[in-house]
Design a protein around this motif. Structure first.
Motif, mmCIF file in Angstrom:
data_model
loop_
_atom_site.group_PDB
_atom_site.id
_atom_site.type_symbol
_atom_site.label_atom_id
_atom_site.label_comp_id
_atom_site.label_asym_id
_atom_site.label_seq_id
_atom_site.Cartn_x
_atom_site.Cartn_y
_atom_site.Cartn_z
ATOM 1 N N MET A 19 35.522 7.243 24.303
ATOM 2 C CA MET A 19 36.043 7.423 22.960
ATOM 3 C C MET A 19 36.305 6.056 22.308
ATOM 4 S SD MET A 19 39.346 9.613 21.635
ATOM 5 C CE MET A 19 39.071 10.814 22.883
ATOM 6 N N ILE A 20 36.817 5.108 23.052
ATOM 7 C CA ILE A 20 37.052 3.757 22.535
ATOM 8 C C ILE A 20 35.721 3.091 22.200
ATOM 9 C CG2 ILE A 20 37.892 1.462 23.156
ATOM 10 C CD1 ILE A 20 40.124 2.852 24.708
ATOM 11 N N ASP A 21 34.718 3.290 23.031
ATOM 12 C CA ASP A 21 33.394 2.733 22.749
ATOM 13 C C ASP A 21 32.836 3.270 21.430
ATOM 14 O OD1 ASP A 21 33.483 1.284 25.062
ATOM 15 O OD2 ASP A 21 32.252 2.682 26.219
ATOM 16 N N PHE A 25 32.014 1.188 18.007
ATOM 17 C CA PHE A 25 30.688 1.290 17.416
ATOM 18 C C PHE A 25 30.783 1.658 15.934
ATOM 19 C CE2 PHE A 25 27.064 3.964 16.232
ATOM 20 C CZ PHE A 25 26.052 3.017 16.358
ATOM 21 N N LEU A 26 31.639 2.627 15.597
ATOM 22 C CA LEU A 26 31.819 3.008 14.196
ATOM 23 C C LEU A 26 32.416 1.875 13.375
ATOM 24 C CD1 LEU A 26 33.100 6.672 14.590
ATOM 25 C CD2 LEU A 26 30.898 5.915 13.691
ATOM 26 N N LEU A 27 33.353 1.143 13.958
ATOM 27 C CA LEU A 27 33.951 0.014 13.267
ATOM 28 C C LEU A 27 32.899 -1.042 12.921
ATOM 29 C CD1 LEU A 27 36.576 -1.447 12.340
ATOM 30 C CD2 LEU A 27 36.632 -2.454 14.610
ATOM 31 N N VAL A 28 32.070 -1.387 13.884
ATOM 32 C CA VAL A 28 31.015 -2.373 13.645
ATOM 33 C C VAL A 28 30.014 -1.840 12.626
ATOM 34 C CG1 VAL A 28 29.068 -3.571 14.730
ATOM 35 C CG2 VAL A 28 31.277 -3.509 15.870
ATOM 36 N N LEU A 32 29.317 -3.779 9.041
ATOM 37 C CA LEU A 32 27.998 -4.273 8.672
ATOM 38 C C LEU A 32 27.441 -3.562 7.450
ATOM 39 C CD1 LEU A 32 26.350 -4.754 12.166
ATOM 40 C CD2 LEU A 32 27.213 -6.505 10.628
ATOM 41 N N SER A 33 27.725 -2.290 7.318
ATOM 42 C CA SER A 33 27.188 -1.562 6.162
ATOM 43 C C SER A 33 27.861 -1.994 4.866
ATOM 44 C CB SER A 33 27.330 -0.057 6.362
ATOM 45 O OG SER A 33 28.698 0.305 6.411
#
Length: 132
Positions: A19-21, A25-28, A32-33
């Motif tokens: 879940m942390i991974d 991933f969503l944060l990055v 970037l978007s």
């Protein structure tokens, strides 16, 4: 004889590491978007010319009134008359904004005089700098 139950006796577990991974991933992904959202990419076209077209480029000036009453444009020392002529010349080429900085010990009437002269030159956006 013990009969086996079809019910699961084990309670479900929440796996925190995957879940942390996913959260990272969503944060990055969102970081970037958002970098690409500010730059509008369009196809190349030839725009027609218009007599009334204007550029919305706003040039910002940094004017400082020192403790001894000296006036600086950026790091250049100027008199009030030199500053007025420079601002009048630059205001004809486009919109100007100004950040007016003054030492805390500057005579208030001198500071207001500089502010008033800049408004007379046609600068509509004047910000006053202060320490937070």
């Amino acid at each position: 004889m013990k009969l086996t139950s079809t019910r699961i006796d084990k309670t479900p577990e929440i796996m925190i590491v995957p879940m942390i991974d996913i959260i990272f991933f969503l944060l990055v992904f969102f970081m970037l978007s958002t970098l690409y959202m500010t730059d509008q990419k369009t196809i190349a076209i030839n725009l027609p010319k218009a007599v009334t077209a204007q550029n919305d480029v706003v040039k910002s000036l940094q004017v400082t009134v020192a403790k001894d009453g000296q006036i600086y444009l950026g790091a250049d020392k100027m008199t009030l008359e030199e500053l007025k002529s420079y601002v009048e010349k630059e205001s004809k080429s486009g919109q100007l904004s100004m950040v007016l900085r003054a030492d805390g010990e500057v005579d208030y009437s001198h500071f207001i005089g500089v502010l008033d002269e800049m408004k007379k030159c046609g600068i509509k956006k004047i910000s006053l700098a202060a320490k937070s």
